[in-house]
Scaffold this active site. Structure first.
Site, short mmCIF file in Angstrom:
data_model
loop_
_atom_site.label_atom_id
_atom_site.label_comp_id
_atom_site.label_asym_id
_atom_site.label_seq_id
_atom_site.Cartn_x
_atom_site.Cartn_y
_atom_site.Cartn_z
N ASP A 177 0.86 -1.20 0.00
CA ASP A 177 0.00 0.00 0.00
C ASP A 177 0.89 1.24 0.00
O ASP A 177 1.85 1.34 0.78
CB ASP A 177 -0.88 -0.03 1.26
N ASN A 185 -2.59 13.15 -3.32
CA ASN A 185 -3.75 13.67 -4.05
C ASN A 185 -4.09 15.09 -3.60
O ASN A 185 -4.34 15.98 -4.42
CB ASN A 185 -4.98 12.79 -3.80
N HIS A 190 -5.45 15.07 -8.19
CA HIS A 190 -5.83 13.70 -8.50
C HIS A 190 -5.09 13.16 -9.73
O HIS A 190 -4.71 11.99 -9.77
CB HIS A 190 -7.35 13.65 -8.73
N ASP A 194 -2.82 9.89 -10.08
CA ASP A 194 -2.95 8.82 -11.11
C ASP A 194 -1.59 8.50 -11.74
O ASP A 194 -1.27 7.34 -11.98
CB ASP A 194 -3.92 9.27 -12.21
N GLU A 220 -5.01 2.28 -3.83
CA GLU A 220 -3.55 2.38 -3.91
C GLU A 220 -2.94 1.20 -3.20
O GLU A 220 -1.91 1.28 -2.58
CB GLU A 220 -3.04 3.71 -3.33
P1 GH3 Z 1 -1.70 5.14 4.46
O1 GH3 Z 1 -0.26 5.48 4.49
O2 GH3 Z 1 -2.22 4.79 5.81
O3 GH3 Z 1 -2.02 4.09 3.46
O4 GH3 Z 1 -2.46 6.47 4.05
P2 GH3 Z 1 -3.18 6.77 2.68
O5 GH3 Z 1 -3.44 8.23 2.60
O6 GH3 Z 1 -2.41 6.19 1.56
O7 GH3 Z 1 -4.50 5.92 2.83
P3 GH3 Z 1 -6.01 6.26 2.63
O8 GH3 Z 1 -6.68 4.93 2.52
O9 GH3 Z 1 -6.48 7.21 3.70
O10 GH3 Z 1 -6.12 7.02 1.26
C1 GH3 Z 1 -6.02 6.37 0.05
C2 GH3 Z 1 -6.24 7.39 -1.02
O11 GH3 Z 1 -6.06 6.83 -2.33
C3 GH3 Z 1 -7.64 7.93 -1.02
C4 GH3 Z 1 -8.11 7.87 -2.43
O12 GH3 Z 1 -8.68 9.07 -2.85
C5 GH3 Z 1 -6.86 7.59 -3.20
N1 GH3 Z 1 -7.12 6.85 -4.43
C6 GH3 Z 1 -7.72 5.66 -4.58
N2 GH3 Z 1 -7.79 5.31 -5.87
C7 GH3 Z 1 -7.23 6.31 -6.58
C8 GH3 Z 1 -7.01 6.55 -7.98
O13 GH3 Z 1 -7.37 5.75 -8.87
N3 GH3 Z 1 -6.40 7.69 -8.34
C9 GH3 Z 1 -6.01 8.60 -7.41
N4 GH3 Z 1 -5.41 9.69 -7.82
N5 GH3 Z 1 -6.22 8.42 -6.10
C10 GH3 Z 1 -6.81 7.31 -5.67
MG MG Z 2 -2.08 4.15 1.44
MG MG Z 3 -5.12 1.97 1.21
#
Ligand code: GH3
Ligand code: MG
Ligand code: MG
Length: 326
Positions: A177, A185, A190, A194, A220
């Site tokens: 992860d 982001n 965003h 990506d 992610e």
């Molecule tokens: P941690 O270190 O605990 O994993 O923190 P984190 O911020 O990575 O974890 P969290 O689950 O809070 O956030 C994940 C983020 O990933 C939130 C979401 O908007 C973003 N995300 C998910 N899918 C995509 C995508 O396809 N594109 C983009 N740009 N962002 C994405």
């Molecule tokens: Mg994460």
């Molecule tokens: Mg995550």
């Protein structure tokens, strides 16, 4: 286009061949049903076939039945040639799987037109197969990163666990992860997020072996399945993945973005009887542990530690039980 002509009568055969060559078909000749059947079984056999009904050995309908019984993706369009006296048998001919029929003596123009409609059906069939393949690919892959989709990586994991039990090997399971991805982001937008995801996917793919599978498990979050991989192998590979992501920031139009990766490792198959769901849970718990300990590191699931501590086959090097890197 290639076309098979199966007729035991040399005069009919030659006449038909002359017509077909004249209409720009490439003709493959069979002297009886047996020969026709053997040609149609070849991988590159013609997709269009004219079969005479009456032939020694296998007759036209017999060849047709065999063909349809075989099934498969590559459709062969069959036109049966029947003598006028057999007109009542048309139903039998069509039920054998023939697509069309023509009674002898036939009109050359009619034959030509019927072959054209056969070609149209073959073309449609080909387009359908192509569209189906494209759809299958889409279902199995994540559109953003080109990685295996969640469903596809889980299916790979399921199959590899079955294989590993048969072959008595182990399967390395990594849950990875990206760290603080929400912040990326929020800071860069965003689109930059990506780009980071795409680049991370590329680096991960390049860090594992060709027969290892990498899939996008969630936003992610990535799942990596490594057949034949034991604990130390899985830990080493996790370190490689962690380095591949963290060693160089990602260059995006929105800025140069440093990214790190946390990984939870577990090993399934072999002596481990844990089912897929349980392995996912343990890998996830290890990932949580890596996050808790400060991120940008690899943690081995306690289940794997215990299980493999019990089996003397493999000892876990002390320093990689939980790695902390900054
Ligand atoms: P941690 O270190 O605990 O994993 O923190 P984190 O911020 O990575 O974890 P969290 O689950 O809070 O956030 C994940 C983020 O990933 C939130 C979401 O908007 C973003 N995300 C998910 N899918 C995509 C995508 O396809 N594109 C983009 N740009 N962002 C994405
Ligand atoms: Mg994460
Ligand atoms: Mg995550």
């Amino acid at each position: 286009m290639r076309i098979l002509v199966a007729d035991d009568d040399p005069i009919h055969r030659r006449l038909l061949e002359a017509f077909l060559v004249n209409w720009d078909y490439e003709v493959v000749l069979a002297h009886d049903g047996e020969e026709a059947w053997s040609i149609l079984q070849q991988n590159d056999s013609p997709k269009l076939a004219i079969l005479d009904w009456m032939m020694p050995g296998r007759d036209g309908p017999h060849v047709c039945r065999e063909l349809r019984k075989r099934g498969g993706n590559s459709y062969i369009y069959v036109l049966l040639l029947t003598a006028n006296s057999q007109k009542d048998d048309i139903v039998v001919g069509l039920e054998s799987g023939a697509d069309d029929f023509l009674t002898k003596p036939y009109n050359a123009n009619e034959l030509r037109a019927r072959l054209r409609s056969g070609r149209r059906i073959l073309e449609l069939q080909e387009q359908l197969l192509f569209a189906n393949d494209a759809l299958q690919f889409q279902l199995a892959h994540d559109p953003l990163t080109g990685m295996l989709s969640r469903a596809a990586i889980l299916e790979t994991m399921r199959i590899e666990l079955i294989r590993s039990r048969r072959e008595r090997t182990t399967v390395g399971i990594l849950m990875a992860d990206l760290d603080h991805f929400k912040q990326i982001n929020d800071t860069y937008g965003h689109l930059a997020g990506d780009t980071v995801l795409r680049e991370a996917a590329k680096r991960m793919r390049a860090s594992v072996r060709p027969y290892d599978a990498v899939g996008r498990y969630g936003g992610e979050e990535f799942l990596i399945v490594m057949p034949g991989c034991n604990i130390s192998g899985a830990m080493r590979r996790s370190e490689d993945l962690r380095n591949a992501i963290g060693k160089k920031p990602v260059d995006t139009p929105e800025g140069i973005i440093p990214v790190t990766l946390s990984l939870g490792v577990t090993v399934g198959g072999g002596v481990n009887t844990a089912e897929l769901e349980e392995l996912l849970r343990t890998a996830d718990a290890a990932l949580y542990e890596a996050k808790n300990r400060g991120r940008n590191q690899v943690a081995l699931s306690t289940q794997s530690q215990e299980l493999f501590a019990k089996s003397s086959k493999e000892s876990i090097p002390e320093e990689i039980v939980v790695e902390r890197k900054t």
